[in-house]
Design a protein around this motif. Sequence first.
Motif, PDB file in Angstrom:
ATOM      1  N   LEU A  77      -5.894   1.056  -4.953  1.00  0.00           N
ATOM      2  CA  LEU A  77      -4.857   1.698  -5.725  1.00  0.00           C
ATOM      3  C   LEU A  77      -4.164   2.467  -6.005  1.00  0.00           C
ATOM      4  CD1 LEU A  77      -4.585   1.595  -9.253  1.00  0.00           C
ATOM      5  CD2 LEU A  77      -7.081   3.210  -9.340  1.00  0.00           C
ATOM      6  N   VAL A  78      -5.275   3.466  -4.371  1.00  0.00           N
ATOM      7  CA  VAL A  78      -4.266   4.771  -3.982  1.00  0.00           C
ATOM      8  C   VAL A  78      -3.089   4.622  -2.846  1.00  0.00           C
ATOM      9  CG1 VAL A  78      -5.819   6.468  -4.923  1.00  0.00           C
ATOM     10  CG2 VAL A  78      -5.977   5.471  -2.995  1.00  0.00           C
ATOM     11  N   GLY A  79      -2.900   2.963  -1.905  1.00  0.00           N
ATOM     12  CA  GLY A  79      -2.257   2.825  -1.616  1.00  0.00           C
ATOM     13  C   GLY A  79      -2.959   3.094   0.029  1.00  0.00           C
ATOM     14  N   ALA A  80      -4.406   2.644   0.451  1.00  0.00           N
ATOM     15  CA  ALA A  80      -4.888   3.138   1.799  1.00  0.00           C
ATOM     16  C   ALA A  80      -4.216   1.352   1.902  1.00  0.00           C
ATOM     17  CB  ALA A  80      -6.341   2.867   1.439  1.00  0.00           C
ATOM     18  N   LEU A  92     -15.650   7.137  -8.313  1.00  0.00           N
ATOM     19  CA  LEU A  92     -17.088   6.872  -7.686  1.00  0.00           C
ATOM     20  C   LEU A  92     -18.351   6.946  -8.374  1.00  0.00           C
ATOM     21  CD1 LEU A  92     -15.069   6.322  -4.511  1.00  0.00           C
ATOM     22  CD2 LEU A  92     -15.006   4.353  -6.177  1.00  0.00           C
ATOM     23  N   PHE A 113      -7.375  -0.371   6.890  1.00  0.00           N
ATOM     24  CA  PHE A 113      -7.971   0.920   6.930  1.00  0.00           C
ATOM     25  C   PHE A 113      -8.527   0.034   6.091  1.00  0.00           C
ATOM     26  CE2 PHE A 113      -9.863   4.617   4.586  1.00  0.00           C
ATOM     27  CZ  PHE A 113     -10.024   5.349   5.673  1.00  0.00           C
ATOM     28  N   VAL A 138      -8.174   8.521   2.317  1.00  0.00           N
ATOM     29  CA  VAL A 138      -8.085   7.128   3.037  1.00  0.00           C
ATOM     30  C   VAL A 138      -6.535   7.056   2.686  1.00  0.00           C
ATOM     31  CG1 VAL A 138     -10.044   6.228   1.800  1.00  0.00           C
ATOM     32  CG2 VAL A 138      -7.973   6.189   0.480  1.00  0.00           C
ATOM     33  N   ILE A 139      -5.580   7.749   2.696  1.00  0.00           N
ATOM     34  CA  ILE A 139      -4.685   7.343   3.203  1.00  0.00           C
ATOM     35  C   ILE A 139      -3.485   8.632   4.304  1.00  0.00           C
ATOM     36  CG2 ILE A 139      -3.736   6.745   0.641  1.00  0.00           C
ATOM     37  CD1 ILE A 139      -2.236   8.973   0.225  1.00  0.00           C
ATOM     38  N   ASN A 171      -4.157  -1.689   4.088  1.00  0.00           N
ATOM     39  CA  ASN A 171      -4.953  -3.008   4.841  1.00  0.00           C
ATOM     40  C   ASN A 171      -5.910  -2.780   5.713  1.00  0.00           C
ATOM     41  OD1 ASN A 171      -3.932  -4.022   2.112  1.00  0.00           O
ATOM     42  ND2 ASN A 171      -2.210  -5.337   3.454  1.00  0.00           N
ATOM     43  N   VAL A 224     -10.678   1.320  -5.107  1.00  0.00           N
ATOM     44  CA  VAL A 224      -9.885   3.037  -5.112  1.00  0.00           C
ATOM     45  C   VAL A 224      -8.574   2.545  -4.639  1.00  0.00           C
ATOM     46  CG1 VAL A 224     -10.447   5.257  -5.215  1.00  0.00           C
ATOM     47  CG2 VAL A 224     -11.686   4.168  -6.680  1.00  0.00           C
ATOM     48  N   MET A 225      -9.142   2.528  -3.037  1.00  0.00           N
ATOM     49  CA  MET A 225      -8.776   2.107  -1.935  1.00  0.00           C
ATOM     50  C   MET A 225      -7.139   1.963  -2.111  1.00  0.00           C
ATOM     51  SD  MET A 225     -11.187   2.554   1.406  1.00  0.00           S
ATOM     52  CE  MET A 225     -12.187   1.321   1.521  1.00  0.00           C
ATOM     53  N   ARG A 234       2.889   1.971  -3.180  1.00  0.00           N
ATOM     54  CA  ARG A 234       1.082   2.618  -4.317  1.00  0.00           C
ATOM     55  C   ARG A 234       1.347   4.248  -3.983  1.00  0.00           C
ATOM     56  NH1 ARG A 234      -2.489  -2.551  -4.552  1.00  0.00           N
ATOM     57  NH2 ARG A 234      -1.586  -3.930  -5.505  1.00  0.00           N
ATOM     58  N   TYR A 286     -14.190   8.797   9.631  1.00  0.00           N
ATOM     59  CA  TYR A 286     -14.188   7.791   8.592  1.00  0.00           C
ATOM     60  C   TYR A 286     -15.026   6.299   8.592  1.00  0.00           C
ATOM     61  CZ  TYR A 286     -13.861   4.949   3.968  1.00  0.00           C
ATOM     62  OH  TYR A 286     -13.573   4.513   2.928  1.00  0.00           O
ATOM     63  N   GLU A 291     -18.697   3.995   8.533  1.00  0.00           N
ATOM     64  CA  GLU A 291     -18.606   3.106   7.066  1.00  0.00           C
ATOM     65  C   GLU A 291     -19.729   1.584   8.087  1.00  0.00           C
ATOM     66  OE1 GLU A 291     -17.311   3.176   4.009  1.00  0.00           O
ATOM     67  OE2 GLU A 291     -17.889   4.968   4.317  1.00  0.00           O
ATOM     68  N   ARG A 329     -16.166  -1.013  -5.088  1.00  0.00           N
ATOM     69  CA  ARG A 329     -15.598   0.087  -6.224  1.00  0.00           C
ATOM     70  C   ARG A 329     -15.062   1.136  -5.102  1.00  0.00           C
ATOM     71  NH1 ARG A 329     -20.406   0.918  -8.266  1.00  0.00           N
ATOM     72  NH2 ARG A 329     -21.052   0.860 -10.507  1.00  0.00           N
ATOM     73  N   GLU A 330     -14.941   1.224  -4.421  1.00  0.00           N
ATOM     74  CA  GLU A 330     -14.450   2.293  -3.084  1.00  0.00           C
ATOM     75  C   GLU A 330     -13.282   1.416  -3.346  1.00  0.00           C
ATOM     76  OE1 GLU A 330     -17.528   1.727  -2.772  1.00  0.00           O
ATOM     77  OE2 GLU A 330     -18.557   4.129  -2.565  1.00  0.00           O
ATOM     78  N   PRO A 388       0.871  -1.584   0.159  1.00  0.00           N
ATOM     79  CA  PRO A 388      -0.286  -0.463  -0.342  1.00  0.00           C
ATOM     80  C   PRO A 388       0.947   1.213  -0.259  1.00  0.00           C
ATOM     81  CG  PRO A 388      -1.074  -1.365   1.643  1.00  0.00           C
ATOM     82  CD  PRO A 388       0.134  -2.360   0.872  1.00  0.00           C
TER      83      PRO A 388
END
Lengths: 226, 292
Positions: free
Chosen positions: B205-208, A92, B212, A107-108, B210, B202-203, A79, B6, B10, B198-199, A76
Amino acid sequence: MIQLENVTKTYPKASRPSLDQVSCGIEKGEFVFFIGPSGSGKSTIIKLLLHEVTPNQGKVVVNGRDVTSMRSWKIPHFRRSIGCVFQDFRLLPNRTAYENVAFALEVIGKTKAVARRVVPEVLELVGLGGKEHRYPHELSGGEQQRVAVARAFVNRPLILLADEPTGNLDPDTSIEIMRLLDRINRTGTTVVMVTHDSNIVNQMRRRVVEIESGRIVRDQARGVYG
Amino acid sequence: MQRLKYVLSEVMVGLWRNVTMTIAMIITMAVSLAMLGASGLMYMQVDSMKDFYYKNIEVAIFLDAEVTDAQRSELETQLKGDPLVREVIYESKQQAYEKFKTMYADAPDLVNAVKEGQLPESFRVRLKDPEQFKQIFDKYENTEGIETIVDQRRLLDKIFNILGSVQNMALAAASVMAIAALLLVGNTIQVAAYSKRREVAVMKLVGASNWFIQAPFVLEAVVAGLIGSIIAFAGLAAFKGFLLDGSLRDLTDLLTRLSWGDVLLMFPLMAGVGGLVSAITAWVTLRFYLRV
């Protein structure tokens, strides 16, 4: 910046490898097209760089880090230094342009305050100023892809990967997206783009690596689709 | 702080999105945990009953009707000198009859049918270790003047066996329900992961990180597990309050009383098991459905 060394990738149940002994180096700040027919293995390169798949053989080095031997919990963080856009945008649908980009930051672990400062800036950069609060379905295909580019770039990655980013767009809109990617490249970001859009490759006159049946058949500094 | 907010929002959204499944999950969880709590209580109950009764347990050595004075006094000295014996009490025919009368005071017919002197005299023997009945039995079995030797422990053991099998049934029911609950948790998490695919994409993909990505799902299951344990606890408390202390009062007076402290003690057990098991199930499910 990116090194592929004798990389072979065979998917389970596939009769022949998607990539066969591929070696390729990409310098910092370069703009590289990977071209080739469908199924030639060019998209596999993107997946390898993102560590979505691991090679059967060979080594993948990104930002000086050996991706192949990377521990899964480090992926993560790794990336975050790579931005990525796709043919299908992957936005989204229930979030506005602003929220889509801000989501990637939040989210990061970036705060809302950071998002408020950075997101309008990057939306302005991709030419979506004034459309921040539209939902994806209220935007054209080109505009949606701009949101995706903004999301990929908002974190100022060292590398931007684009997997057929113009595949769903008409020629004029495609050119606009390419101008945008070019501008991002000029900020020093390495751009790797997989495409089979000959028009674009011919116009851009950048480095072209052609792949056929999993092998590199051409690597040209200022190439055309050919 | 903001990420925590968040994650929590959720969780609430997740539980609400799939509310029928959530309710099913909570109910099975509650029933399973209530069974677990009940068998836990039963276990503690049997334990305290054993403590209570075994302390007062006796071996009754009934004497022959024709026992001679010499035989009786010899037996008494023998018993008093026995290293296995802690205490010996002599119960005469008279005393046995008095005890019988008070014991069956509400059955006058029975009392009238038995005449004084018909009941045998006996030695009531307390052993140093109640487990050593067999030795006592073997030693005195053939002694002159003894009719029978009865171990009261045996009688109690029957009761404890019944309680034990009730407890086992509750545990078995708890585990069957637990399997159902686990499958429901797994299913709910799958549905949740699917509806947020989907979320999640994306998470990733952008490197959130695990944790989280997974935390909302895992917490969703944990919250459901905890709600289930609260309901199970409420059920146990109601059982204790209305049944044991209410309509079943007479029965429970016979056994040792179940204290509120014991009932309260079951809550952390149920909450812990409910929360932990849900968390592990959710986490394992995510291993399969949210591959990195």
